[in-house]
Design a protein around this motif. Sequence first.
Motif: not given
Length: 399
Positions: A41, A229, A253, A255, A258-259, A280, A283, A285, A289
């Motif tokens: 991002d 994704n 990344s 994001r 985390i997935e 990271w 970040e 986010v 999580a």
Amino acid sequence: MVTPKWAGWLAAAGGILTRRNLALAGAAMLAAGCQVIPKVDVPTAPPPSAPTPEPSATALPTDSGRHRIALLVPMNGDTAAVGQAIANATTMALLDTNAANLRITTYDTSAGASAAARQAIADGNRLILGPLMADAVPAVQSAARGAGVPVIAFSNDTSIASPDVFVMGHNPEQSIRRSVEFARGRGANRFAALLPEGDYGQRSASALENALRDYGGALVGRETYARGNTAIVGAAQRLRTAGGYDTVVIADSARLGIEAADVLQRDAALPTRIIGTELWSGEAVLARAASMEGALFSAVSDQRYKRFAESYEARFGAKPYRVATLGYDAVLLTLRIARDWKTGTPFPKNELYDRGGFLGVDGPFRFARTGVAERALEVREVRGGEVIAVDPAPNDFGR
């Protein structure tokens, strides 16, 4: 002028760091290879325009007391905002230090790095800062080598380093090495990895293998995937099915990390220790999580960056890209070397190898004989809804 809150460390930034020995393995960041890999991002508000680059020898005034330094960054195209942020940061460094002995001229690489480099050499520049992307380095190097002008590239691709190309970007190799060393001290023994296809994943795999060779531990599994994704989710599921690990390195990344962690931790009898990379850093986010509880990654300290970002935003009206610190720190190291550099003579390249290193916004750094910047990294952990430093970065380098 230098504001009071910057004055203390800026005074130190020009000096050589000499106080204690360091066993260093570390660092990280944005510009990797011929593109930003993986993407992260970025600020939504674009930085404002910088002064128009001076394009030719006839436009440059005669300098008898200033060193000519070329900044090669993209000023148009997809990465123009990043190039603009780096250019802004170099201007900011000159202002903060009241530097009167450097003239930094910006050359736009978006129309061709080779042409920009040739013009920079024709204009009498003795040092090149940039380019941003690794795939532009060969063209810049070709133009600069014959003139004896060294290049300090902002890429993090360590493979482009050479006796006349220095790689300043933060890289995954040092980040992974630092984290693995720390995790081994916490009992991590059996490692697995989730690796994106391409250069970044290959370099991360090599870094993990080298770290395990040096610090112990076994690599029991790995899965690669095409970046997207859902691909990392499938790779994580395959890794979980194979099992046998207690620690998983995710070289992507936050994001996507985390997935993958959601899959690895779901209904697990024991939590898996997760290790990320320098990507990271910053970040927020991660802290939200649940699957990232206890995750580790290594990066440069953000202590000075926070002040840098505040000052940048006050000057330019937008938040900086994280990579902008490379431009700022490149000016600081140039100023340090310029103390003993006679105007009009070639840049004293050997001074870049000073074992004491240099101090910048991103903390201490020094160039190894390979031409790759070594950085002092801290280890961070996601814990209780926060990302905290659990093993601080060293303050300096020993000789």
